[in-house]
Motif scaffolding. Structure first.
Motif, short mmCIF file in Angstrom:
data_model
loop_
_atom_site.label_atom_id
_atom_site.label_comp_id
_atom_site.label_asym_id
_atom_site.label_seq_id
_atom_site.Cartn_x
_atom_site.Cartn_y
_atom_site.Cartn_z
N ILE A 115 0.84 -1.21 0.00
CA ILE A 115 0.00 0.00 0.00
C ILE A 115 0.87 1.25 0.00
O ILE A 115 0.57 2.23 -0.69
N LEU A 116 1.97 1.23 0.75
CA LEU A 116 2.88 2.36 0.78
C LEU A 116 3.52 2.60 -0.60
O LEU A 116 3.66 3.75 -1.03
N LEU A 117 3.87 1.53 -1.29
CA LEU A 117 4.41 1.66 -2.64
C LEU A 117 3.38 2.30 -3.58
O LEU A 117 3.72 3.15 -4.40
N ASP A 118 2.13 1.88 -3.46
CA ASP A 118 1.09 2.46 -4.30
C ASP A 118 0.82 3.92 -3.94
O ASP A 118 0.58 4.75 -4.81
N TYR A 119 0.86 4.23 -2.65
CA TYR A 119 0.61 5.60 -2.20
C TYR A 119 1.69 6.56 -2.69
O TYR A 119 1.41 7.69 -3.09
N LYS A 120 2.93 6.10 -2.69
CA LYS A 120 4.05 6.94 -3.13
C LYS A 120 4.23 6.94 -4.65
O LYS A 120 5.13 7.60 -5.16
N ASN A 121 3.42 6.21 -5.38
CA ASN A 121 3.48 6.12 -6.85
C ASN A 121 4.88 5.73 -7.33
O ASN A 121 5.40 6.30 -8.29
N VAL A 122 5.48 4.77 -6.68
CA VAL A 122 6.85 4.38 -7.02
C VAL A 122 6.92 3.82 -8.43
O VAL A 122 7.80 4.19 -9.21
N ASN A 123 5.99 2.95 -8.78
CA ASN A 123 6.04 2.33 -10.11
C ASN A 123 5.80 3.38 -11.20
O ASN A 123 6.48 3.39 -12.23
N GLU A 124 4.83 4.27 -10.97
CA GLU A 124 4.55 5.32 -11.96
C GLU A 124 5.73 6.28 -12.10
O GLU A 124 6.10 6.66 -13.22
N ASN A 125 6.33 6.68 -10.97
CA ASN A 125 7.49 7.58 -11.03
C ASN A 125 8.67 6.92 -11.75
O ASN A 125 9.38 7.57 -12.51
N MET A 126 8.85 5.61 -11.51
CA MET A 126 9.92 4.89 -12.16
C MET A 126 9.71 4.88 -13.68
O MET A 126 10.64 5.16 -14.46
N ASN A 127 8.51 4.60 -14.11
CA ASN A 127 8.22 4.56 -15.55
C ASN A 127 8.32 5.94 -16.19
O ASN A 127 8.82 6.08 -17.31
N ASN A 128 7.86 6.98 -15.48
CA ASN A 128 7.96 8.34 -16.02
C ASN A 128 9.41 8.79 -16.15
O ASN A 128 9.79 9.43 -17.15
N CYS A 129 10.23 8.47 -15.16
CA CYS A 129 11.66 8.83 -15.25
C CYS A 129 12.35 8.06 -16.37
O CYS A 129 13.21 8.61 -17.06
#
Length: 189
Positions: A115-129
């Motif tokens: 849930i913390l990973l989803d809240y921090k948008n880690v996957n989305e930030n990784m893909n955007n970078c």
């Protein structure tokens, strides 16, 4: 010195570990030169060359920063997933040993990490970078091509750079914290 090494390589006198070290040092030294172009078109005047090299340096810095941010988010993602899996695996093992209360606690902790990973948008930030550093990489290739061919339209290039900057400012996280790494790696430029 380089000819001596080549001669000794031909004779087989140099150990392979030294050759690997020496060749990796050459590659590292070559990679740290930002504006070492092998050909610049004689059709460009000095102002255009300076302008293109300036664009290339700023684009290279943005490329590096977003690449570092991608590595950072990738590390966070995989470390959190590994921790979550280890906790869940421990919960399943605790069912066998003690009972279901520890299982619920460990699976709850594993779910909390996800849930913390989803809240921090880690996957989305990784893909955007990743998309950002790939786009800046394509832009660097375009600038190199303009330097080599001599076909340079300043207005189109500035529009492309500003469009990319505006787009990535909106969708990507801040990457200014990696500027120290950039200046350490490319201090001589």
């Amino acid at each position: 010195m380089c000819t001596k090494i080549k001669e000794s390589l031909l004779r087989g006198l140099v150990a392979t570990s030294f050759v690997k070290f020496f060749s990796s040092q050459i590659i590292i030294n070559m990679a740290r030169k930002i504006c070492d172009f092998n050909h610049i078109s004689p059709d460009l005047n000095s102002e255009q060359i300076d302008e293109l090299i300036g664009y290339y340096k700023t684009t290279h810095q943005k490329w590096f920063l977003y690449k570092q941010a991608h590595k950072h988010y990738k590390l966070i993602k995989y470390a959190a997933r590994l921790t979550s899996g280890a906790i869940a695996g421990g919960g399943i093992a605790s069912v066998i040993i003690s009972g279901s209360v520890l299982t619920i606690i460990s699976l709850g902790a594993s779910l909390l990490i996800e849930i913390l990973l989803d809240y921090k948008n880690v996957n989305e930030n990784m893909n955007n970078c990743k998309y950002a550093y790939q786009s800046y990489g394509h832009l660097m290739i375009r600038i190199k091509t303009a330097l080599r061919l001599g076909q340079f339209n300043s207005e189109n290039l500035i529009n492309d750079i500003s469009n990319l900057d505006n787009f990535f400012v909106d969708i990507c996280p801040l990457v200014g914290k990696y500027k120290k790494d950039y200046h350490k790696k490319y201090a001589a430029e």
